[in-house]
Motif scaffolding. Structure first.
Motif, PDB file in Angstrom:
ATOM      1  N   ARG A  60       4.614   0.896  -6.869  1.00  0.00           N
ATOM      2  CA  ARG A  60       5.674   1.846  -7.219  1.00  0.00           C
ATOM      3  C   ARG A  60       5.178   3.283  -7.059  1.00  0.00           C
ATOM      4  O   ARG A  60       5.878   4.131  -6.510  1.00  0.00           O
ATOM      5  CB  ARG A  60       6.135   1.612  -8.653  1.00  0.00           C
ATOM      6  N   LEU A  61       3.967   3.528  -7.527  1.00  0.00           N
ATOM      7  CA  LEU A  61       3.415   4.876  -7.386  1.00  0.00           C
ATOM      8  C   LEU A  61       3.240   5.244  -5.919  1.00  0.00           C
ATOM      9  O   LEU A  61       3.603   6.343  -5.485  1.00  0.00           O
ATOM     10  CB  LEU A  61       2.072   4.973  -8.112  1.00  0.00           C
ATOM     11  N   ALA A  62       2.689   4.320  -5.127  1.00  0.00           N
ATOM     12  CA  ALA A  62       2.463   4.598  -3.705  1.00  0.00           C
ATOM     13  C   ALA A  62       3.768   4.910  -2.987  1.00  0.00           C
ATOM     14  O   ALA A  62       3.839   5.830  -2.159  1.00  0.00           O
ATOM     15  CB  ALA A  62       1.765   3.405  -3.052  1.00  0.00           C
ATOM     16  N   ALA A  63       4.814   4.153  -3.323  1.00  0.00           N
ATOM     17  CA  ALA A  63       6.113   4.380  -2.681  1.00  0.00           C
ATOM     18  C   ALA A  63       6.656   5.763  -3.032  1.00  0.00           C
ATOM     19  O   ALA A  63       7.172   6.483  -2.165  1.00  0.00           O
ATOM     20  CB  ALA A  63       7.095   3.296  -3.112  1.00  0.00           C
ATOM     21  N   ASN A  64       6.515   6.165  -4.284  1.00  0.00           N
ATOM     22  CA  ASN A  64       7.023   7.471  -4.698  1.00  0.00           C
ATOM     23  C   ASN A  64       6.109   8.617  -4.267  1.00  0.00           C
ATOM     24  O   ASN A  64       6.534   9.770  -4.254  1.00  0.00           O
ATOM     25  CB  ASN A  64       7.229   7.483  -6.207  1.00  0.00           C
ATOM     26  N   TYR A  65       4.871   8.282  -3.935  1.00  0.00           N
ATOM     27  CA  TYR A  65       3.974   9.301  -3.406  1.00  0.00           C
ATOM     28  C   TYR A  65       4.103   9.408  -1.887  1.00  0.00           C
ATOM     29  O   TYR A  65       3.340  10.129  -1.242  1.00  0.00           O
ATOM     30  CB  TYR A  65       2.522   8.959  -3.741  1.00  0.00           C
ATOM     31  N   ALA A  66       5.053   8.651  -1.326  1.00  0.00           N
ATOM     32  CA  ALA A  66       5.299   8.645   0.118  1.00  0.00           C
ATOM     33  C   ALA A  66       4.074   8.199   0.902  1.00  0.00           C
ATOM     34  O   ALA A  66       3.827   8.672   2.018  1.00  0.00           O
ATOM     35  CB  ALA A  66       5.760  10.033   0.591  1.00  0.00           C
ATOM     36  N   CYS A  67       3.296   7.282   0.326  1.00  0.00           N
ATOM     37  CA  CYS A  67       2.144   6.733   1.038  1.00  0.00           C
ATOM     38  C   CYS A  67       2.623   5.579   1.912  1.00  0.00           C
ATOM     39  O   CYS A  67       3.159   4.587   1.419  1.00  0.00           O
ATOM     40  CB  CYS A  67       1.089   6.240   0.045  1.00  0.00           C
ATOM     41  N   THR A  68       2.432   5.701   3.204  1.00  0.00           N
ATOM     42  CA  THR A  68       2.884   4.672   4.148  1.00  0.00           C
ATOM     43  C   THR A  68       1.713   3.887   4.745  1.00  0.00           C
ATOM     44  O   THR A  68       1.911   3.073   5.643  1.00  0.00           O
ATOM     45  CB  THR A  68       3.696   5.312   5.284  1.00  0.00           C
ATOM     46  N   ASP A  69       0.512   4.151   4.266  1.00  0.00           N
ATOM     47  CA  ASP A  69      -0.678   3.459   4.770  1.00  0.00           C
ATOM     48  C   ASP A  69      -0.788   2.114   4.061  1.00  0.00           C
ATOM     49  O   ASP A  69      -1.338   2.009   2.966  1.00  0.00           O
ATOM     50  CB  ASP A  69      -1.919   4.318   4.519  1.00  0.00           C
ATOM     51  N   GLU A  70      -0.251   1.082   4.697  1.00  0.00           N
ATOM     52  CA  GLU A  70      -0.208  -0.236   4.064  1.00  0.00           C
ATOM     53  C   GLU A  70      -1.598  -0.790   3.789  1.00  0.00           C
ATOM     54  O   GLU A  70      -1.818  -1.458   2.774  1.00  0.00           O
ATOM     55  CB  GLU A  70       0.575  -1.219   4.936  1.00  0.00           C
ATOM     56  N   ALA A  71      -2.554  -0.518   4.682  1.00  0.00           N
ATOM     57  CA  ALA A  71      -3.915  -1.025   4.478  1.00  0.00           C
ATOM     58  C   ALA A  71      -4.522  -0.415   3.221  1.00  0.00           C
ATOM     59  O   ALA A  71      -5.172  -1.100   2.423  1.00  0.00           O
ATOM     60  CB  ALA A  71      -4.788  -0.725   5.692  1.00  0.00           C
ATOM     61  N   LEU A  72      -4.313   0.878   3.026  1.00  0.00           N
ATOM     62  CA  LEU A  72      -4.821   1.548   1.830  1.00  0.00           C
ATOM     63  C   LEU A  72      -4.134   1.010   0.585  1.00  0.00           C
ATOM     64  O   LEU A  72      -4.796   0.731  -0.425  1.00  0.00           O
ATOM     65  CB  LEU A  72      -4.609   3.056   1.946  1.00  0.00           C
ATOM     66  N   ILE A  73      -2.825   0.845   0.640  1.00  0.00           N
ATOM     67  CA  ILE A  73      -2.090   0.343  -0.516  1.00  0.00           C
ATOM     68  C   ILE A  73      -2.597  -1.042  -0.916  1.00  0.00           C
ATOM     69  O   ILE A  73      -2.835  -1.316  -2.098  1.00  0.00           O
ATOM     70  CB  ILE A  73      -0.572   0.306  -0.235  1.00  0.00           C
ATOM     71  N   GLU A  74      -2.760  -1.924   0.062  1.00  0.00           N
ATOM     72  CA  GLU A  74      -3.225  -3.276  -0.241  1.00  0.00           C
ATOM     73  C   GLU A  74      -4.641  -3.255  -0.805  1.00  0.00           C
ATOM     74  O   GLU A  74      -4.984  -4.070  -1.673  1.00  0.00           O
ATOM     75  CB  GLU A  74      -3.159  -4.154   1.013  1.00  0.00           C
TER      76      GLU A  74
END
Length: 283
Positions: A60-74
């Motif tokens: 949820r935080l990553a989505a609202n921070y506009a982070c689109t780097d899926e590898a980093l998120i995972e």
């Protein structure tokens, strides 16, 4: 969620990365807390690593921070959801936290690169060599305390001994290979172990020869730990006041550059192995 009593470098790093993502958007901690239906205090605890955070909240935080780097998120999700207890936990409360944090960081690293100037690298040391180092550098330690440190160092070597070992390259100065931290027999055994690690492809060892001109890297010692994604790389450097973890990208780039310079001053792996053979025959 109550604060964690056991603060680890890995959990602190997770919180720091979430804070970096938030600050990149210009969002305040209070605004971020509202996204989680929490308060600013709880957000501060998450970002300092004193409380855990769920995978759902990380996403949820990553989505609202506009982070689109899926590898980093995972990778962040994996850090948040890892509840495993490694072998190092048996030393909690009996060894300083830096010992545990270092072992945990090595366990999770994608690769390890190390520069060692004064000693044989810890991941290649024999028990006798490690005992001599600890006894000399920390004369105030009791025999039991030294034994704990030696046992911990030996268990660290699991990362290069397991079925799929962590890729490990170390650059060591010839000086370190020549110094007798104990006696000649112990030095011979130590060099034999280093060669065995090389032959077993558990380590790539490159030696900076003593007669190398233009080498001013006496203070270059460091351990560089590759993360699951480059943004999560970490470097560990020892200092008189204790070990320092480095994760700021500008500093990591400086250390990567330093590693390349020291590596350029070293012999290749074949010539390094031959040099170690010669040193062993001299003993």
């Amino acid at each position: 969620m109550p604060p964690k009593r056991q603060l680890t470098a890995r959990r602190v790093r997770l919180g720091a990365e979430l804070r970096k993502l938030r600050e990149a958007t210009g969002m305040t901690a209070r605004e971020a807390a509202e996204l989680l239906e929490a308060d600013a205090v709880q957000m501060s605890q998450i970002e300092s690593g004193t409380v855990g955070v769920s995978a759902k909240r990380v996403r949820r935080l990553a989505a609202n921070y506009a982070c689109t780097d899926e590898a980093l998120i995972e990778a962040l999700v994996a850090m948040a959801t890892d509840r495993s207890r490694g072998w190092w936990e048996e030393y909690r409360g009996v060894l300083p936290p830096v010992f545990l944090d270092g072992a945990e960081a090595e366990h999770h690293a994608a690769f390890l690169r190390e520069i060692v100037i004064h000693y044989v690298p810890g991941l290649l040391q024999t028990a006798d060599y490690a005992r001599s180092v600890f006894t000399y550098t920390r004369p105030e330690l009791s025999e039991d305390e030294v034994a704990l440190r030696v046992a911990h160092r030996m268990k660290r070597q699991a990362v290069i001994e397991r079925e799929t070992p962590t890729l490990y390259e170390t650059i060591v100065h010839e000086f370190a290979l020549r110094v007798h931290v104990a006696d000649r027999r112990a030095s011979h055994t130590q060099l034999c172990v280093v060669l065995n690690r090389i032959e077993a492809r558990q380590a790539t060892v490159r030696v900076v020869p003593i007669d190398r001109e233009g080498f001013a890297g006496a203070g270059a010692s460091m351990l560089y730990l590759g993360g699951p994604v480059p943004q999560l790389d970490t470097a560990l450097r020892d200092a008189p006041t204790g070990a320092t973890y480095i994760d700021a990208q500008p500093q990591l780039e400086q250390l990567r550059s330093l590693y390349r310079r020291v590596r350029a001053a070293s012999l290749d792996s074949t010539a390094s192995r031959d040099l170690i053979h010669r040193l062993m025959k001299e003993l």
